[in-house]
Design an enzyme around this catalytic site. Structure first.
Site, PDB file in Angstrom:
ATOM      1  N   ASP A  75      -1.860  -7.824  17.187  1.00  0.00           N
ATOM      2  CA  ASP A  75      -1.795  -6.414  16.797  1.00  0.00           C
ATOM      3  C   ASP A  75      -2.995  -5.622  17.301  1.00  0.00           C
ATOM      4  O   ASP A  75      -2.873  -4.450  17.656  1.00  0.00           O
ATOM      5  CB  ASP A  75      -1.705  -6.297  15.276  1.00  0.00           C
ATOM      6  CG  ASP A  75      -0.297  -6.571  14.752  1.00  0.00           C
ATOM      7  OD1 ASP A  75       0.607  -6.802  15.587  1.00  0.00           O
ATOM      8  OD2 ASP A  75      -0.104  -6.554  13.534  1.00  0.00           O
ATOM      9  N   ARG A 161     -24.139  -0.251  -3.042  1.00  0.00           N
ATOM     10  CA  ARG A 161     -23.753   0.892  -3.861  1.00  0.00           C
ATOM     11  C   ARG A 161     -22.318   1.319  -3.610  1.00  0.00           C
ATOM     12  O   ARG A 161     -21.798   1.165  -2.519  1.00  0.00           O
ATOM     13  CB  ARG A 161     -24.678   2.061  -3.571  1.00  0.00           C
ATOM     14  CG  ARG A 161     -26.143   1.721  -3.797  1.00  0.00           C
ATOM     15  CD  ARG A 161     -26.826   2.856  -4.461  1.00  0.00           C
ATOM     16  NE  ARG A 161     -28.213   2.527  -4.748  1.00  0.00           N
ATOM     17  CZ  ARG A 161     -28.822   2.909  -5.847  1.00  0.00           C
ATOM     18  NH1 ARG A 161     -28.156   3.580  -6.750  1.00  0.00           N
ATOM     19  NH2 ARG A 161     -30.089   2.616  -6.055  1.00  0.00           N
ATOM     20  N   TYR A 193      -4.265  -3.448   6.652  1.00  0.00           N
ATOM     21  CA  TYR A 193      -5.335  -3.308   5.658  1.00  0.00           C
ATOM     22  C   TYR A 193      -4.769  -2.877   4.307  1.00  0.00           C
ATOM     23  O   TYR A 193      -5.189  -3.367   3.245  1.00  0.00           O
ATOM     24  CB  TYR A 193      -6.345  -2.282   6.172  1.00  0.00           C
ATOM     25  CG  TYR A 193      -7.699  -2.309   5.515  1.00  0.00           C
ATOM     26  CD1 TYR A 193      -7.960  -3.027   4.344  1.00  0.00           C
ATOM     27  CD2 TYR A 193      -8.759  -1.590   6.066  1.00  0.00           C
ATOM     28  CE1 TYR A 193      -9.200  -3.038   3.763  1.00  0.00           C
ATOM     29  CE2 TYR A 193     -10.015  -1.596   5.485  1.00  0.00           C
ATOM     30  CZ  TYR A 193     -10.231  -2.317   4.328  1.00  0.00           C
ATOM     31  OH  TYR A 193     -11.473  -2.322   3.754  1.00  0.00           O
ATOM     32  N   SER A 196      -3.604  -5.890   2.381  1.00  0.00           N
ATOM     33  CA  SER A 196      -4.717  -6.684   1.867  1.00  0.00           C
ATOM     34  C   SER A 196      -5.374  -6.014   0.663  1.00  0.00           C
ATOM     35  O   SER A 196      -5.927  -6.689  -0.212  1.00  0.00           O
ATOM     36  CB  SER A 196      -5.758  -6.906   2.963  1.00  0.00           C
ATOM     37  OG  SER A 196      -5.198  -7.604   4.057  1.00  0.00           O
TER      38      SER A 196
END
Length: 307
Positions: A75, A161, A193, A196
């Site tokens: 991909d 952070r 993404y 996931s």
């Protein structure tokens, strides 16, 4: 008679991929067409310099002359090819070289048959929604513009952070929270993404945009699915410590200072994928994820892909 120009994109670091690219170049040349290699890929040009004649994109051929892009890889390589032909109209045909990807159309074993069909122009073209992405600074000036086929991701640049963001949909504020980032994905990118991060799998035929928080510290921070014409904005609040970063398809990035605003909406220009074997997306999910389907008692005569 105009020469047919076929772009060949491959990963130059794998011997099997180079061998497959050489077969593709040979088939293109034998059919009287001309193979073209990306002008910015010196490694690929060097690796294929002894296999036959080819042109170089940007030097011998312009992108609007490309008829089709043949991609050998996973991909990531297909996303790179889509980026290369973005300013033209050539569809992209992906040949899977051993990766678990969703964009590739066929496996490496089918190269010869694929080339026969490419030469005969025996393929369908499927248009996939892409995203238009803009970054505005705290004063409202556009400081960066790009696009994405899979997703646009706003992420924190510091591991220590969280980033503070406010989410806006269609010009109205939705929620403010601290998080590691936000993913805004197309249906094509819903298995990347977005998947996931716990976002929904969206069938390619559905026109929608997914918005998924990454490790959000908030009660209402669920994945959202908005309409294809919606405008999604992510503002990095000025109280955020440090900077964020925008990534599009994992390929194009830009820093996000506090106060930056990322606006994502549907691009007017889709990505065109060449398809030799149109198949139900359900079968593709089963095959790619090796999903168990034992015990299914569906309609007689139904044909599915073998996992």
């Amino acid at each position: 008679m105009t020469t047919r120009e076929i772009l060949v994109v491959a990963h130059a670091q794998r011997a099997d991929t180079i061998a497959a690219a050489a077969r593709v170049i040979g088939a293109v040349t034998a059919a009287g067409a001309r193979a073209v290699l990306p002008g910015d890929d010196d490694a690929l040009i060097d690796a294929l310099s002894g296999v036959g004649e080819f042109a170089v994109l940007g030097r011998d051929v312009t992108v609007d002359q490309i008829e089709l892009a043949i991609v050998l890889g996973g991909d990531g390589t297909i996303l790179r090819a889509a980026e290369i032909v973005r300013e033209g109209s050539a569809p992209v045909l992906g040949i899977n070289m051993g990766h678990v990807g969703f964009l590739a159309e066929i496996e490496a074993d089918d190269i010869d048959d694929a080339m026969r069909r490419v030469i005969a122009r025996d393929y369908d073209v499927e248009e996939r929604m892409a995203l238009s992405v803009r970054i505005k600074d705290a004063a409202g000036a556009v400081i960066y513009e790009t696009w994405a086929l899979n997703e646009a991701t706003v992420e924190k640049a510091s591991r220590e952070r969280m980033m503070e963001v406010v989410i806006e949909v269609d010009g109205r504020p939705l929620s403010t929270f601290g998080c590691d980032g936000m993913v805004v994905a197309t249906p094509t990118g819903s298995t990347a993404y977005n998947f996931s991060a716990g976002g929904p799998v969206i069938w390619p035929t559905v026109e929608a945009i997914a918005v998924v928080p990454l490790s959000a510290h908030a009660l209402f921070a669920r994945p959202l699915v908005v309409g294809p014409e919606a405008s999604v904005a992510i503002e990095v609040l000025e109280r955020t410590y440090g900077t964020g970063i925008l990534w599009c398809d994992g390929r194009r990035s830009h820093d996000l200072p506090p106060g930056a605003r990322v606006v994502v909406r549907r691009s007017p220009t889709p990505v065109r994928l060449a398809r030799l074997h149109p198949a139900p997306f359900t079968d593709r999910l089963v095959r790619k994820f090796r999903l168990p389907v034992a015990g299914w008692r569906g309609p007689a005569g139904a044909v599915t892909e073998t996992p």
